[in-house]
Design a protein around this motif. Structure first.
Motif, mmCIF file in Angstrom:
data_model
loop_
_atom_site.group_PDB
_atom_site.id
_atom_site.type_symbol
_atom_site.label_atom_id
_atom_site.label_comp_id
_atom_site.label_asym_id
_atom_site.label_seq_id
_atom_site.Cartn_x
_atom_site.Cartn_y
_atom_site.Cartn_z
ATOM 1 N N GLY A 36 0.818 -1.211 0.000
ATOM 2 C CA GLY A 36 0.000 0.000 0.000
ATOM 3 C C GLY A 36 0.850 1.258 0.000
ATOM 4 N N CYS A 37 1.942 1.253 0.752
ATOM 5 C CA CYS A 37 2.859 2.401 0.737
ATOM 6 C C CYS A 37 3.419 2.627 -0.657
ATOM 7 C CB CYS A 37 4.003 2.171 1.729
ATOM 8 S SG CYS A 37 3.512 2.172 3.458
ATOM 9 N N PHE A 38 3.803 1.543 -1.308
ATOM 10 C CA PHE A 38 4.380 1.654 -2.647
ATOM 11 C C PHE A 38 3.364 2.195 -3.648
ATOM 12 C CE2 PHE A 38 5.185 -0.333 -6.820
ATOM 13 C CZ PHE A 38 6.408 0.251 -7.108
ATOM 14 N N LEU A 39 2.124 1.713 -3.579
ATOM 15 C CA LEU A 39 1.092 2.168 -4.508
ATOM 16 C C LEU A 39 0.765 3.646 -4.301
ATOM 17 C CD1 LEU A 39 -1.334 -0.900 -4.491
ATOM 18 C CD2 LEU A 39 0.351 -0.266 -6.227
ATOM 19 N N ILE A 40 0.743 4.075 -3.048
ATOM 20 C CA ILE A 40 0.501 5.499 -2.781
ATOM 21 C C ILE A 40 1.655 6.339 -3.297
ATOM 22 C CG2 ILE A 40 0.261 7.221 -0.942
ATOM 23 C CD1 ILE A 40 -1.240 5.154 0.680
ATOM 24 N N TYR A 41 2.880 5.826 -3.126
ATOM 25 C CA TYR A 41 4.063 6.578 -3.564
ATOM 26 C C TYR A 41 4.073 6.786 -5.073
ATOM 27 C CZ TYR A 41 8.958 7.653 -4.511
ATOM 28 O OH TYR A 41 10.112 8.234 -4.965
ATOM 29 N N ILE A 42 3.772 5.743 -5.832
ATOM 30 C CA ILE A 42 3.795 5.879 -7.292
ATOM 31 C C ILE A 42 2.543 6.575 -7.819
ATOM 32 C CG2 ILE A 42 5.232 3.838 -7.552
ATOM 33 C CD1 ILE A 42 2.753 2.296 -8.412
ATOM 34 N N GLY A 43 1.525 6.717 -6.977
ATOM 35 C CA GLY A 43 0.285 7.344 -7.432
ATOM 36 C C GLY A 43 0.092 8.760 -6.944
ATOM 37 N N TYR A 44 1.164 9.395 -6.428
ATOM 38 C CA TYR A 44 1.046 10.773 -5.942
ATOM 39 C C TYR A 44 0.603 11.704 -7.072
ATOM 40 C CZ TYR A 44 2.877 10.741 -1.183
ATOM 41 O OH TYR A 44 3.025 10.576 0.165
ATOM 42 N N ASN A 45 -0.376 12.549 -6.763
ATOM 43 C CA ASN A 45 -0.801 13.586 -7.706
ATOM 44 C C ASN A 45 -1.402 14.739 -6.923
ATOM 45 O OD1 ASN A 45 -3.908 13.284 -7.577
ATOM 46 N ND2 ASN A 45 -3.198 11.186 -7.966
ATOM 47 N N GLU A 46 -1.553 15.861 -7.576
ATOM 48 C CA GLU A 46 -2.048 17.071 -6.926
ATOM 49 C C GLU A 46 -3.539 17.291 -7.160
ATOM 50 O OE1 GLU A 46 0.324 20.359 -8.084
ATOM 51 O OE2 GLU A 46 2.224 19.450 -7.460
ATOM 52 N N LEU A 47 -4.224 16.282 -7.689
ATOM 53 C CA LEU A 47 -5.650 16.405 -7.940
ATOM 54 C C LEU A 47 -6.430 16.100 -6.665
ATOM 55 C CD1 LEU A 47 -5.909 14.593 -11.384
ATOM 56 C CD2 LEU A 47 -5.756 17.049 -10.970
ATOM 57 N N GLU A 48 -7.584 16.723 -6.517
ATOM 58 C CA GLU A 48 -8.475 16.453 -5.395
ATOM 59 C C GLU A 48 -9.707 15.745 -5.931
ATOM 60 O OE1 GLU A 48 -10.585 18.660 -1.571
ATOM 61 O OE2 GLU A 48 -9.074 19.668 -2.799
ATOM 62 N N LEU A 49 -9.965 14.546 -5.419
ATOM 63 C CA LEU A 49 -11.052 13.718 -5.900
ATOM 64 C C LEU A 49 -12.043 13.462 -4.784
ATOM 65 C CD1 LEU A 49 -8.940 11.046 -7.834
ATOM 66 C CD2 LEU A 49 -10.010 13.090 -8.784
ATOM 67 N N SER A 50 -13.332 13.435 -5.120
ATOM 68 C CA SER A 50 -14.398 13.076 -4.192
ATOM 69 C C SER A 50 -15.079 11.817 -4.698
ATOM 70 C CB SER A 50 -15.415 14.209 -4.056
ATOM 71 O OG SER A 50 -14.835 15.335 -3.458
ATOM 72 N N LEU A 51 -15.314 10.876 -3.783
ATOM 73 C CA LEU A 51 -15.910 9.597 -4.138
ATOM 74 C C LEU A 51 -17.119 9.318 -3.271
ATOM 75 C CD1 LEU A 51 -12.655 7.424 -4.419
ATOM 76 C CD2 LEU A 51 -13.868 8.573 -6.267
ATOM 77 N N CYS A 52 -17.961 8.383 -3.738
ATOM 78 C CA CYS A 52 -19.125 7.918 -2.980
ATOM 79 C C CYS A 52 -20.054 9.062 -2.611
ATOM 80 C CB CYS A 52 -18.695 7.164 -1.724
ATOM 81 S SG CYS A 52 -17.612 5.759 -2.030
ATOM 82 N N GLY A 53 -20.320 9.931 -3.563
ATOM 83 C CA GLY A 53 -21.243 11.030 -3.325
ATOM 84 C C GLY A 53 -20.744 12.044 -2.324
ATOM 85 N N GLY A 54 -19.440 12.198 -2.210
ATOM 86 C CA GLY A 54 -18.876 13.176 -1.287
ATOM 87 C C GLY A 54 -18.607 12.650 0.100
#
Length: 562
Positions: A36-54
């Motif tokens: 999980g640490c590795f996936l978060i590290y390679i998936g870093y981005n500056e976008l803000e996302l909202s899921l599940c209706g906020g």
């Protein structure tokens, strides 16, 4: 991924043929956290996302602290993922009457093994299997995963309903962890205390959420931001009443959260709980739970902050910060038990974190992020050193009566729960293991704020932000309490370094034996701990050499939040 892994571990318990399932599941969980640490590290981005209706959202800040929570949890779980089981008699090294290996085994590290080798190996294995007895429960790794899931979802929650559910998911796992050593009476009592007071805090949180929903009709934090941003109060006849109800609800919510992080004046449960539960569990309770709640408080302030003194609910955090600084410092001076002292030290440091959080400026948020991460890493280091020192007590004998270096006043039933309990047990420990004593001293000096260690820069950033906002009095109190708190940290260092060498009563032959011993037991808890402690101590000690990198990183994170 965390949910899938937890379900996999639960279901595989029914079909597993592996005889050491708890060890297997702990390793699977550890790999899951690191992945999980590795996936978060390679998936870093500056976008803000909202899921599940906020209900949940993700941004750069949440990604950073999700990575940090997973990393810290993996380090803590690593302690119980690789411990050895009992070695069979035919695996022990036979020793000849002359004290040398028999049967053609040869020398180890070119040094002859003494007659006590068999006894030391046996004692080491007996200790390891006794102290980890409670962690052989198969569900231990599942509980860890549930706590981590609750913590990571909590910092990304945008709705009051999801916030409460995540808090309860995290809290229930911590309650079970505190009572996982069912043979320990003190651990069971501490877990019950934690459960009752944690339930009270949850009731306060639920009361604040209900009152907030009843008066605003909203549960989403983004809607609260819209309400608090209204500048023309003449558009709504009851807007002042709504403001008042919102602030009162947030005060009730903050009281519940302050209970959870053991901030003063709601700190009274933490010294008893920290002291009674197993040290490994104390590490998890003292770090992971606080990170998630503090990041949630940051989100609440971000969406509800109004810079009008009549409606500024963050003054509650400022008052709690002041009381935490005073209580954590003054009461810590009277402690003789090590983990109780750590608990009051934690209360004092929570005061600094709340001070940075309540100011709410770009500079204070930078200080908040940096202080939270450096303190968590230093705390991990100190608890790991405490574990390893307690572990080493079972490897040394007193020359006179062959008793272990464990104080006679300690309840024998609690020895395996926490071998190192009293500060006096550290007397002369520098002559037993100089490297561990030096590592502990460096971490303690960082807590004091001695330059050029990380703790100095963290406190300097918080105090600078407070002065720039005009908080002169509380800055003066923070400096004064920092100086006073050095007394009980130096008390530990005094016991280790300035006691008489003969007071340790450690046989020199035992010391040379242990340093020369290199068998199958080399891959044990101690080796993992030594590696982690070495890395964390070097980070604390050499931080000034690469200070610009983390400071610039937290500046970017704070800028994106503010």
């Amino acid at each position: 991924m965390l949910l899938t892994s937890s379900l996999f571990i639960i279901l595989s318990n029914a079909v597993s043929v592996f005889t050491k399932t708890s060890l297997l599941y702990s390793r699977i969980t550890n790999i899951t956290l690191l992945t999980g640490c590795f996936l978060i590290y390679i998936g870093y981005n500056e976008l803000e996302l909202s899921l599940c209706g906020g209900l949940v959202h993700f941004n750069y800040t949440i990604q950073t602290f999700s990575f940090f929570i997973l990393l810290v949890s993996a380090l803590i779980l690593n302690l119980t993922s690789y411990f050895p089981y009992v070695i069979k008699k035919d695996e022990l090294i036979p020793v000849s009457p002359q004290g040398e290996p028999a049967g053609g085994v040869g020398e180890i590290n070119n040094s002859p093994i003494k007659k006590d080798a068999l006894k030391i190996i046996t004692n080491k294995e007996k200790y390891l299997n006794s102290i980890f007895k409670q962690f052989k429960i198969t569900e231990y790794s599942v509980i860890i995963l549930l706590v981590v899931i609750g913590a990571t979802f909590l910092i990304s929650s945008l709705d009051l309903v999801s916030i409460f559910l995540c808090i309860e998911l995290q809290s229930y796992g911590l309650y079970i962890l505190c009572t996982i050593n069912k043979d320990s009476e003190s651990s069971t009592a501490a877990g019950l205390t934690y459960f009752l007071l944690g339930s009270l805090a949850s009731c306060l949180i639920l009361l604040g959420q209900g009152f907030l929903y009843a008066n605003t009709g909203n549960t989403n934090l983004e809607n609260f931001q819209v309400i608090t941003s209204l500048s023309d109060t003449s558009l709504f006849s009851n807007i002042n009443y709504i403001f008042f109800c919102m602030q009162l609800s947030l005060v009730i919510l903050s009281v519940g959260f302050l209970f959870k992080i053991s901030a003063s004046p709601f700190h009274f449960w933490s010294p008893d709980v920290y002291d009674a539960i197993p040290t490994i569990v104390t590490t998890f309770v003292a770090i992971v739970a606080k990170i998630s709640i503090l990041i949630l408080l940051l989100e609440l302030i971000n969406y509800t902050y109004k810079d009008i003194i009549n409606y500024n609910w963050t003054n509650v955090l400022l008052l709690s910060s002041l009381l935490s600084l005073l209580v954590g410092t003054i009461l810590g001076l009277t402690q003789t038990r090590l983990k109780r002292l750590y608990a009051y030290s934690t209360i004092s440091h929570v005061g600094y974190i709340l001070l940075a959080l309540s100011i709410y400026s770009a500079e204070s948020l930078q200080a908040f992020f940096f202080y939270l991460i450096q303190y968590s890493l230093s705390n991990v280091n100190i608890f790991f050193i405490t574990l390893l020192i307690g572990y080493s007590f079972f490897l040394y004998k007193k020359e006179n009566n062959n008793n272990y270096l464990i104080d006679k006043s300690i309840n024998k039933l609690e020895i395996y729960n926490s071998p190192l309990q009293l500060i006096s047990q550290l007397k002369g420990y520098f002559y037993v293991n100089p490297m561990l004593a030096l590592s502990l001293s460096i971490a303690l000096f960082s807590f004091v704020g001695i330059p050029p260690l990380t703790g100095f820069f963290a406190k300097q950033m918080v105090l600078s932000a407070a002065l720039n906002k005009g908080y002169i009095f509380i800055t003066f109190v923070a400096i004064l309490t920092s100086v006073i708190s050095a007394v009980y940290y130096l008390m530990i260092i005094k016991e280790m370094f300035f006691a008489d060498k003969t007071s340790t009563e450690v046989s020199s032959s035992d010391t040379s034996l242990i340093t020369s011993l290199n068998t199958k037991l080399s891959i044990t808890m101690s080796d993992h701990l030594v590696d982690i402690i070495s890395i964390l101590t070097l980070l604390i000690l050499t931080f000034i050499l690469f200070i610009k990198l983390p400071i610039n990183f937290f500046y970017i994170v704070s800028y994106m939040v503010f």
